[in-house]
Scaffold this motif. Structure first.
Motif, PDB file in Angstrom:
ATOM      1  N   UNK A  25      60.492  41.316  87.117  1.00 49.73           N
ATOM      2  CA  UNK A  25      61.208  39.782  87.500  1.00 49.73           C
ATOM      3  C   UNK A  25      61.578  39.382  86.210  1.00 49.73           C
ATOM      4  N   UNK A  26      60.923  39.472  85.127  1.00 50.05           N
ATOM      5  CA  UNK A  26      61.503  38.777  83.834  1.00 50.05           C
ATOM      6  C   UNK A  26      62.240  38.934  83.223  1.00 50.05           C
ATOM      7  N   UNK A  27      62.642  38.500  82.866  1.00 51.17           N
ATOM      8  CA  UNK A  27      64.871  38.855  81.769  1.00 51.17           C
ATOM      9  C   UNK A  27      64.045  38.634  80.436  1.00 51.17           C
ATOM     10  N   UNK A  28      65.027  40.158  79.743  1.00 52.36           N
ATOM     11  CA  UNK A  28      64.284  39.809  78.345  1.00 52.36           C
ATOM     12  C   UNK A  28      65.433  40.400  77.414  1.00 52.36           C
ATOM     13  N   UNK A  29      65.740  39.840  76.601  1.00 49.31           N
ATOM     14  CA  UNK A  29      67.351  40.917  75.665  1.00 49.31           C
ATOM     15  C   UNK A  29      66.546  42.249  75.438  1.00 49.31           C
ATOM     16  N   UNK A  30      67.413  42.869  75.130  1.00 48.07           N
ATOM     17  CA  UNK A  30      66.789  44.495  74.391  1.00 48.07           C
ATOM     18  C   UNK A  30      68.186  45.137  73.773  1.00 48.07           C
ATOM     19  N   UNK A  31      67.738  45.717  72.811  1.00 49.90           N
ATOM     20  CA  UNK A  31      69.371  46.194  71.968  1.00 49.90           C
ATOM     21  C   UNK A  31      69.586  46.981  73.031  1.00 49.90           C
ATOM     22  N   UNK A  32      71.029  47.473  72.799  1.00 51.94           N
ATOM     23  CA  UNK A  32      72.012  47.418  73.886  1.00 51.94           C
ATOM     24  C   UNK A  32      71.118  49.643  73.564  1.00 51.94           C
ATOM     25  N   UNK A  33      70.930  50.021  71.992  1.00 54.65           N
ATOM     26  CA  UNK A  33      70.562  51.179  71.647  1.00 54.65           C
ATOM     27  C   UNK A  33      69.381  51.788  72.066  1.00 54.65           C
ATOM     28  N   UNK A  34      68.507  51.090  72.767  1.00 56.69           N
ATOM     29  CA  UNK A  34      67.551  50.980  73.894  1.00 56.69           C
ATOM     30  C   UNK A  34      67.354  51.582  74.931  1.00 56.69           C
ATOM     31  N   UNK A  35      68.709  51.347  75.888  1.00 56.14           N
ATOM     32  CA  UNK A  35      68.996  51.584  76.822  1.00 56.14           C
ATOM     33  C   UNK A  35      69.723  52.929  76.917  1.00 56.14           C
ATOM     34  N   UNK A  36      68.818  52.860  78.288  1.00 56.04           N
ATOM     35  CA  UNK A  36      68.715  55.050  78.548  1.00 56.04           C
ATOM     36  C   UNK A  36      69.044  54.895  80.086  1.00 56.04           C
ATOM     37  N   UNK A  37      70.269  55.882  80.606  1.00 52.29           N
ATOM     38  CA  UNK A  37      69.631  55.720  82.414  1.00 52.29           C
ATOM     39  C   UNK A  37      68.777  56.090  82.847  1.00 52.29           C
ATOM     40  N   UNK A  38      68.420  55.112  83.674  1.00 48.80           N
ATOM     41  CA  UNK A  38      67.457  55.498  84.853  1.00 48.80           C
ATOM     42  C   UNK A  38      67.484  56.497  86.253  1.00 48.80           C
ATOM     43  N   UNK A  39      66.826  57.432  85.771  1.00 52.14           N
ATOM     44  CA  UNK A  39      66.926  58.737  87.322  1.00 52.14           C
ATOM     45  C   UNK A  39      65.936  58.611  88.233  1.00 52.14           C
ATOM     46  N   UNK A  40      65.270  58.436  89.361  1.00 50.39           N
ATOM     47  CA  UNK A  40      64.033  58.806  90.113  1.00 50.39           C
ATOM     48  C   UNK A  40      64.747  58.122  91.082  1.00 50.39           C
ATOM     49  N   UNK A  41      62.824  58.161  91.898  1.00 49.99           N
ATOM     50  CA  UNK A  41      62.905  56.931  92.629  1.00 49.99           C
ATOM     51  C   UNK A  41      62.226  55.318  91.680  1.00 49.99           C
ATOM     52  N   UNK A  42      62.638  54.657  92.220  1.00 45.97           N
ATOM     53  CA  UNK A  42      61.906  53.310  91.883  1.00 45.97           C
ATOM     54  C   UNK A  42      60.972  53.477  92.694  1.00 45.97           C
ATOM     55  N   UNK A  43      59.533  52.994  91.074  1.00 42.40           N
ATOM     56  CA  UNK A  43      58.445  52.629  92.009  1.00 42.40           C
ATOM     57  C   UNK A  43      58.206  51.154  91.769  1.00 42.40           C
ATOM     58  N   UNK A  44      56.889  50.769  92.639  1.00 47.14           N
ATOM     59  CA  UNK A  44      56.829  49.422  92.693  1.00 47.14           C
ATOM     60  C   UNK A  44      56.034  49.245  91.662  1.00 47.14           C
ATOM     61  N   UNK A  45      56.496  47.595  91.265  1.00 51.15           N
ATOM     62  CA  UNK A  45      56.277  47.021  90.083  1.00 51.15           C
ATOM     63  C   UNK A  45      54.126  47.337  89.791  1.00 51.15           C
ATOM     64  N   UNK A  46      53.848  46.745  90.507  1.00 47.21           N
ATOM     65  CA  UNK A  46      52.357  46.880  90.290  1.00 47.21           C
ATOM     66  C   UNK A  46      51.549  48.195  90.952  1.00 47.21           C
ATOM     67  N   UNK A  47      52.033  49.462  91.096  1.00 46.70           N
ATOM     68  CA  UNK A  47      51.543  50.076  90.936  1.00 46.70           C
ATOM     69  C   UNK A  47      51.782  50.950  89.557  1.00 46.70           C
ATOM     70  N   UNK A  48      53.051  50.662  89.303  1.00 44.65           N
ATOM     71  CA  UNK A  48      53.793  51.264  88.003  1.00 44.65           C
ATOM     72  C   UNK A  48      53.525  50.917  86.777  1.00 44.65           C
ATOM     73  N   UNK A  49      52.363  49.386  87.209  1.00 41.74           N
ATOM     74  CA  UNK A  49      51.563  48.919  86.341  1.00 41.74           C
ATOM     75  C   UNK A  49      50.293  49.621  86.267  1.00 41.74           C
ATOM     76  N   UNK A  50      49.535  49.753  87.216  1.00 42.86           N
ATOM     77  CA  UNK A  50      48.195  50.142  86.853  1.00 42.86           C
ATOM     78  C   UNK A  50      48.070  51.618  86.302  1.00 42.86           C
TER      79      UNK A  50
END
Length: 125
Positions: free
Chosen positions: A66-91
């Motif tokens: 849930x941390x918010x940050x500014x990123x360049x627009x050029x760094x964004x891509x559409x996310x496709x797929x199932x959203x993983x759990x944060x903690x599991x994805x971090x591990x």
């Protein structure tokens, strides 16, 4: 974009699934809120990749859930797929990076692994 407004956001050397909060076309940036980690940030000096003889060998933790940050627009891509759990994805991201570092046999990889292990201790797993 998908219904939930989820994007792949690249921030420094990490890659995240994030919710797109705001776009500022004139500044070419977007505000995103992190919801999962796809690639853990690389340890060390960003300006001198894979070098150990640097003034400060940085420990780089992943952005928090849930941390918010500014990123360049050029760094964004559409996310496709199932959203993983944060903690599991971090591990999972940490394990992928650990395995890659263990496969390299050099000072940079050893120092990076030490810094990554510091991150793991702070993450609590």
């Amino acid at each position: 974009m998908n219904e939930l407004n989820l994007v792949r956001a690249f921030y420094k050397t990490g890659v995240y699934v994030a919710e797109l909060i705001e776009k500022q076309e004139e500044k070419q940036r977007a505000l995103v809120k992190v919801v999962a980690v796809l690639k853990h940030p690389t340890q060390g000096d960003l300006h001198n990749p894979k070098m150990v003889d640097v003034p400060l060998f940085h420990q780089r933790k992943a952005l928090a859930e849930f941390e918010k940050t500014w990123v360049p627009l050029s760094s964004l891509k559409a996310f496709e797929g199932e959203l993983p759990n944060y903690r599991v994805s971090l591990q999972e991201a940490v394990e992928v990076q650990k395995k890659a570092l263990k496969n390299e046999n050099n000072d940079w990889a050893r120092m990076s692994l030490d810094k990554l292990n510091e991150c793991i201790n702070e993450y609590g797993f």
